[in-house]
Design an enzyme around this catalytic site. Structure first.
Site, PDB file in Angstrom:
ATOM      1  N   ASP A  63      18.680   4.173  15.251  1.00 43.15           N
ATOM      2  CA  ASP A  63      19.631   4.920  16.083  1.00 43.15           C
ATOM      3  C   ASP A  63      21.083   4.592  15.767  1.00 43.15           C
ATOM      4  OD1 ASP A  63      19.299   2.342  17.101  1.00 43.15           O
ATOM      5  OD2 ASP A  63      18.184   3.015  18.847  1.00 43.15           O
ATOM      6  N   ASP A 132      14.643  -0.613  30.583  1.00 41.29           N
ATOM      7  CA  ASP A 132      14.011   0.569  31.179  1.00 41.29           C
ATOM      8  C   ASP A 132      12.821   1.073  30.353  1.00 41.29           C
ATOM      9  OD1 ASP A 132      15.280   1.674  28.986  1.00 41.29           O
ATOM     10  OD2 ASP A 132      16.605   2.993  30.120  1.00 41.29           O
ATOM     11  N   HIS A 134      12.838   1.748  27.064  1.00 45.92           N
ATOM     12  CA  HIS A 134      13.117   2.600  25.892  1.00 45.92           C
ATOM     13  C   HIS A 134      12.777   1.899  24.585  1.00 45.92           C
ATOM     14  CE1 HIS A 134      17.589   1.139  25.927  1.00 45.92           C
ATOM     15  NE2 HIS A 134      16.979   0.524  24.945  1.00 45.92           N
ATOM     16  N   GLU A 139      14.970   7.264  25.997  1.00 44.40           N
ATOM     17  CA  GLU A 139      15.063   6.815  27.381  1.00 44.40           C
ATOM     18  C   GLU A 139      13.890   7.381  28.199  1.00 44.40           C
ATOM     19  OE1 GLU A 139      16.887   4.498  27.998  1.00 44.40           O
ATOM     20  OE2 GLU A 139      19.028   4.766  27.654  1.00 44.40           O
TER      21      GLU A 139
HETATM   22  C1  F6R Z   1      18.471  -0.650  18.998  1.00 43.51           C
HETATM   23  C2  F6R Z   1      17.422   0.002  19.788  1.00 43.51           C
HETATM   24  C3  F6R Z   1      17.193  -0.359  21.211  1.00 43.51           C
HETATM   25  C4  F6R Z   1      17.188  -1.862  21.473  1.00 43.51           C
HETATM   26  C5  F6R Z   1      17.012  -2.136  22.967  1.00 43.51           C
HETATM   27  C6  F6R Z   1      17.043  -3.619  23.275  1.00 43.51           C
HETATM   28  O1  F6R Z   1      18.480  -0.157  17.676  1.00 43.51           O
HETATM   29  O2  F6R Z   1      16.774   0.845  19.270  1.00 43.51           O
HETATM   30  O3  F6R Z   1      15.950   0.163  21.618  1.00 43.51           O
HETATM   31  O4  F6R Z   1      16.162  -2.458  20.745  1.00 43.51           O
HETATM   32  O5  F6R Z   1      18.036  -1.508  23.677  1.00 43.51           O
HETATM   33  O6  F6R Z   1      18.316  -4.112  22.991  1.00 43.51           O
HETATM   34  P1  F6R Z   1      18.596  -5.685  22.969  1.00 43.51           P
HETATM   35  O7  F6R Z   1      17.821  -6.219  21.821  1.00 43.51           O
HETATM   36  O8  F6R Z   1      20.073  -5.791  22.751  1.00 43.51           O
HETATM   37  O9  F6R Z   1      18.130  -6.215  24.266  1.00 43.51           O
END
Ligand code: F6R
Length: 256
Positions: A63, A132, A134, A139
């Site tokens: 992403d 959440d 994702h 989301e």
């Molecule tokens: C990032 C991504 C997100 C993160 C998720 C957890 O490329 O795809 O799904 O893996 O938001 O983020 P952290 O690791 O910062 O808790």
């Protein structure tokens, strides 16, 4: 799903790094799906220290924020170059990150899908998980069949990511993300999660019903998923003892 629970992020990440290292040794032209955020930072450090040959590896990131200049310190382009790409011998042309500044984003998204296909598909996708539920930036209520596209972040995710931007308001609201259908086509998924703030999302993903309310729960339908957790992230799992038992009794021939 194989649930691997370790005492610390360090030991959980060691296992994840060994899984990736083995893949790169067995398949030097592997296609890796990569994630950003806090979770994979240690993984990238460990992979760099392993001195692997990345010259024929192809990467696709999950992403990117829309509208954030590529050189912005919080863009996922900057993140990946700083934390992995500049330290390994990847070929620049083999690196793919969604372009959050593309003129025609829907067209860019379908081309990204086509590039993944042309590369032979993703061998292993690294995933974190949002509080959440994702994966990528899919989301809650994302279509479980979705492909690479634009998404709007939840307030929760903006709050969670405010730590990188200094304030919630500064977090871009829109992103390009691989879809859940795209992630499900990876041959293997490797999800990492650390800390108590991930415990509920992890428990719902692993033991709850499959539902778009927790997008990671779709991974229950994927044939090859490893989930590497530290103890706090495993805190809400009903069957944690069983997962520990399975891992402790893993036959020697089933090495990783
Ligand atoms: C990032 C991504 C997100 C993160 C998720 C957890 O490329 O795809 O799904 O893996 O938001 O983020 P952290 O690791 O910062 O808790």
């Amino acid at each position: 799903m194989e649930i691997i629970i370790q005492p610390t992020p360090e030991s959980a990440t060691d296992i994840a790094a060994r899984i990736i290292a083995r893949l790169l040794r067995e398949k030097p032209d592997a296609v890796l799906g990569l994630a950003t955020g806090s979770t994979p930072l240690l993984l990238y450090k460990k992979l760099i220290a392993m001195n692997l040959d990345w010259s024929r590896v192809t990467t696709f990131n999950l992403d990117e924020y829309i509208g954030l200049p590529r050189e912005h310190p919080q863009s996922y382009h900057s993140f990946m170059w700083e934390n992995l790409f500049q330290h390994v011998n990847l070929t620049k042309e083999n690196i793919h990150i969604p372009d959050g500044n593309a003129n025609d984003i829907p067209r860019f998204c379908s081309e990204y899908e086509a590039q993944i296909k042309a590369a032979g598909g993703i061998d292993l996708q690294v995933l974190g998980i949002g509080t959440d539920g994702h994966i990528g930036f899919n989301e809650p209520t994302s279509s479980l069949a979705s492909r690479t596209r634009i998404k709007t972040l939840t307030r929760q995710t903006c709050k969670d990511n405010a730590r990188f931007f200094g304030s919630e308001e500064a977090v871009p609201k829109h992103v390009i993300t691989m879809g859940i259908g795209t992630i499900m086509e990876a041959r293997q998924n490797l999800l990492l999660a650390f800390g108590t703030n991930k415990a509920q999302a992890v428990a719902e993903a692993v033991e709850g019903p499959i539902t778009s309310i927790n997008p990671a729960s779709i991974l229950q339908m994927h044939p090859v998923v490893k989930v590497c957790l530290d103890d706090p992230a495993a805190n809400d799992l009903q069957r944690a003892d069983y997962y520990r038992w399975v891992y402790a009794n893993k036959p020697a021939w089933q090495t990783l």
